[in-house]
Design a protein around this motif. Structure first.
Motif, PDB file in Angstrom:
ATOM      1  N   TYR A  68       1.090  -1.159   0.074  1.00  0.00           N
ATOM      2  CA  TYR A  68       0.031   0.121  -0.046  1.00  0.00           C
ATOM      3  C   TYR A  68       1.123   1.255  -0.020  1.00  0.00           C
ATOM      4  CZ  TYR A  68      -3.888  -3.164   1.069  1.00  0.00           C
ATOM      5  OH  TYR A  68      -4.783  -4.038   0.948  1.00  0.00           O
ATOM      6  N   ILE A  69       0.935   1.997  -1.113  1.00  0.00           N
ATOM      7  CA  ILE A  69       1.913   2.946  -1.148  1.00  0.00           C
ATOM      8  C   ILE A  69       0.931   4.660  -1.100  1.00  0.00           C
ATOM      9  CG2 ILE A  69       3.611   4.003  -2.796  1.00  0.00           C
ATOM     10  CD1 ILE A  69       3.495   1.030  -4.147  1.00  0.00           C
ATOM     11  N   GLY A  70       1.817   5.177  -0.340  1.00  0.00           N
ATOM     12  CA  GLY A  70       1.203   6.451  -0.123  1.00  0.00           C
ATOM     13  C   GLY A  70       2.123   7.547  -1.055  1.00  0.00           C
ATOM     14  N   GLY A  71       1.537   8.690  -1.182  1.00  0.00           N
ATOM     15  CA  GLY A  71       2.183   9.921  -1.893  1.00  0.00           C
ATOM     16  C   GLY A  71       1.443  10.249  -3.098  1.00  0.00           C
ATOM     17  N   LEU A 129      -5.154  13.114  -8.331  1.00  0.00           N
ATOM     18  CA  LEU A 129      -5.612  11.659  -8.841  1.00  0.00           C
ATOM     19  C   LEU A 129      -6.474  10.638  -7.644  1.00  0.00           C
ATOM     20  CD1 LEU A 129      -2.120  10.460 -10.518  1.00  0.00           C
ATOM     21  CD2 LEU A 129      -4.104  11.345 -11.663  1.00  0.00           C
ATOM     22  N   ALA A 130      -6.705  11.479  -6.729  1.00  0.00           N
ATOM     23  CA  ALA A 130      -7.384  10.507  -5.548  1.00  0.00           C
ATOM     24  C   ALA A 130      -8.811  10.126  -5.972  1.00  0.00           C
ATOM     25  CB  ALA A 130      -7.239  11.249  -4.327  1.00  0.00           C
ATOM     26  N   ASN A 180      -8.309   6.305  -3.549  1.00  0.00           N
ATOM     27  CA  ASN A 180      -8.269   7.273  -2.502  1.00  0.00           C
ATOM     28  C   ASN A 180      -6.849   8.023  -2.634  1.00  0.00           C
ATOM     29  OD1 ASN A 180     -10.673   6.809  -1.288  1.00  0.00           O
ATOM     30  ND2 ASN A 180      -9.742   4.637  -0.569  1.00  0.00           N
ATOM     31  N   ALA A 181      -5.864   7.852  -1.571  1.00  0.00           N
ATOM     32  CA  ALA A 181      -4.739   8.697  -1.614  1.00  0.00           C
ATOM     33  C   ALA A 181      -3.541   7.634  -1.890  1.00  0.00           C
ATOM     34  CB  ALA A 181      -4.511   9.276  -0.553  1.00  0.00           C
ATOM     35  N   GLN A 182      -3.827   6.464  -2.378  1.00  0.00           N
ATOM     36  CA  GLN A 182      -2.481   5.311  -2.342  1.00  0.00           C
ATOM     37  C   GLN A 182      -2.548   4.623  -3.837  1.00  0.00           C
ATOM     38  OE1 GLN A 182      -3.393   2.706   0.866  1.00  0.00           O
ATOM     39  NE2 GLN A 182      -4.243   4.483   1.908  1.00  0.00           N
ATOM     40  N   THR A 183      -1.533   4.136  -3.871  1.00  0.00           N
ATOM     41  CA  THR A 183      -1.268   3.293  -5.273  1.00  0.00           C
ATOM     42  C   THR A 183      -0.987   1.758  -4.595  1.00  0.00           C
ATOM     43  OG1 THR A 183      -0.051   4.919  -6.271  1.00  0.00           O
ATOM     44  CG2 THR A 183       0.408   2.722  -7.106  1.00  0.00           C
TER      45      THR A 183
END
Lengths: 216, 331
Positions: free
Chosen positions: A132-135, A140-141, A161-164
């Motif tokens: 689960y990658i933040g940033g 793009l959320a 949401n806010a993740q990749t």
């Protein structure tokens, strides 16, 4: 045993949890089987039938967390940085068109924005090696898709949401796929088996279809 | 393997230390029956055995081996005769063991002296089918498979069998006149399983909070080693707050948007984003694992302290059984 330190995503908090996890692991408590730093908390998995289990596991863990919280160094960059080549062609980015419509950002621009920001692995979980990658660029959320796909192809790079997330295996999923990496995310025969570990920095690098085939 | 049965896998104690990388421990669904099976053949705790489910496999033994089938009550046979359960049995080279089907409970463990000797992956022999590693080629056993046992399994088996002072009186089979207790077999259904309130219990509406501990739940046919899906009243939340994915645990009962609870079992995902209404007491997870599809369960609310007490009692009963078996085995 799960200790939560917040209920919203906070990068600073998340990074300090990785240091806390390392400090707890260093104590090598014989009945603690796994220490899992999560997005806003930390989980300690214990062997419920271990002969050395203390009378109150909860009290022991509370004390352990407090001690380790004091001794844990402030988050120091592990120095690990993972470069992830991604092909953002529509052939792989199955939801690029949909994301483009939802965000009013051109398809080509989505990839540019995705590779531009600094990403961190917040947590690895669900299936082996799944980060689960933040940033993610705030523009793009997008929310999770209303109808999840039954098959997210292996290596799919997806956002919500806010993740990749990068999918190590073909699984069902409700995130929007914007590309695919040719890398093997998890290989039990490789050392290290997992491409990503909690706390790693991540850099996405755009590659062409031809480069994808070469690396795959 | 002549026939593989319904869902037969190699499992050892489990793969620990890698959950922070998303690797779930796996291991036996019923670790109590699993350890008793190991103790019966004189193995150390945690050696790899075959977990069989509902419909047993049919196995031809290429070597003489001391085995024990322990857990659910299967109408298994060896060389055409009823196989004594929960006992060490010496299987002659060339003999065929048929697992039969589960009459009471759903899972049993076939342990072999020295353990199943497949190549460990990431420190464990447990099969993790969803990701395809561990056990025998990372998959369910199937007809035609040849399973690795340790070198010298025949001589080790004969040595251990001699120490047992076996007798032939039961039948022509070489076994003993005593057996291990079955500690996890389901009593009359619905079985009662203890559970503490989960982290998100308060998010459910009053009807759902009551229904969870009042209703009789039925294990649905799409239940497996990952999770038991439970049919009963639909559990609604007062407000649908999005939850960030967080660690899940063996015995976590989570409720997806459809309101149907899922009890997470041995092959569960390591993290999840569904609200947790309850956590099953560790001592009761092995009994839960013995439920077959259609099996019925009620949840009894308990405190963390009570769950700890149940855990200690079970450990003592298992210790006592293991000590008794070690004494009978002359070790």
């Amino acid at each position: 045993m799960y200790a939560e330190f917040g209920d919203t995503l906070d990068l600073e908090l998340n990074r300090s949890l990785h240091a806390l996890a390392a400090a707890i692991r260093a104590r090598a408590v014989p009945w603690i089987q796994d220490v899992v730093p999560a997005m806003c908390g930390i989980a300690l998995y214990f062997d419920p039938f271990h002969p050395q289990l203390p009378g109150s596991v909860l009290e022991f863990c509370r004390g352990l967390l407090e001690e380790c919280f004091k001794s844990a160094s402030k988050f120091e960059d592990s120095g690990r940085s993972v470069e992830v080549p991604v092909c953002y062609d529509v052939e792989f980015g199955l939801d690029l068109t949909e994301v483009s419509q939802k965000t009013s950002i051109q398809i080509e621009e989505i990839a540019k924005r995705h590779v531009k920001t600094q990403h961190w692995v917040l947590m690895v979980g669900f299936s082996p090696g799944q980060p689960y990658i933040g940033g993610l660029d705030a523009k793009l959320a997008v929310p999770r898709r209303a109808t999840p796909r039954t098959r997210m192809p292996m290596g799919s790079v997806a956002i919500a949401n806010a993740q990749t997330v990068v999918y190590p295996y073909e699984t069902p999923g409700g995130w929007s796929i914007i590309g695919r990496t040719p890398l093997t995310v998890f290989d039990p025969g490789r050392n290290p088996a997992s491409l990503f570990a909690p706390g790693d920095r991540v850099r996405f690098v755009p590659i062409s279809r031809t480069e994808f085939d070469k690396l795959a | 393997m002549i026939r593989a049965g319904l869902y037969s896998t190699v499992q050892d104690r489990g793969r620990y230390g890698l959950q922070h990388l998303g690797v779930v421990p796996c291991g036996p669904m019923d670790p109590v029956a699993f350890e008793l099976a190991n103790a019966l053949v004189g193995n150390r705790e945690g050696e790899a055995a075959i977990e069989i489910t509902l419909l047993g496999p049919e196995i031809e033994f290429g070597v003489t081996a001391l085995v024990a089938l322990c857990g659910a009550q299967f109408d298994a046979t060896l060389a055409g005769q009823a196989l004594p359960l929960n006992r060490p049995v010496l299987v002659e080279k060339g003999a065929i063991l048929k697992g039969g089907q589960a009459l009471v409970g759903s899972r049993a463990y076939l342990a072999v002296a020295g353990g199943i000797a497949t190549v460990p992956v990431l420190g464990s022999r447990s099969t993790y089918v969803p990701a395809g590693f561990g056990g025998h080629e990372g998959r369910l056993l199937r007809a035609g498979d040849s399973l690795a046992m340790i070198d010298g399994v025949a001589s080790l088996s004969l040595k251990r069998y001699e120490k047992l002072g076996g007798k032939k009186s039961l039948s022509d089979l070489r076994s003993v006149g005593w057996s291990s207790p079955a500690l996890t077999l389901p009593e009359r259904e619905p079985i009662v399983i203890h559970a503490i309130e989960g982290r998100h219990h308060a998010q459910f509406d009053a009807a759902a909070r009551r229904a969870f501990f009042d209703a009789t739940w039925k294990v649905t046919p799409d239940s497996n080693r990952m999770g038991f899906r439970l049919a009963g009243p639909v559990l609604a939340r007062s407000e649908a707050i999005e939850i960030l994915s967080e660690p899940a645990c063996l015995g976590t009962v989570q409720v997806p948007a459809n309101g149907m609870p899922i009890a997470l079992m041995a092959d569960r995902q390591t993290t999840g984003g569904y609200p947790k209404i309850a956590e099953i007491a560790a001592a009761d997870v092995p009994r839960m694992a013995q439920l077959a599809p259609g099996g019925q369960v009620q949840f009894a609310r308990c405190t963390l302290e009570q769950a700890g007490e149940l855990r200690r009692v079970l450990r003592e009963r298992l210790d006592a059984a293991q000590r008794a078996l070690a004494w009978m085995a002359g070790t």
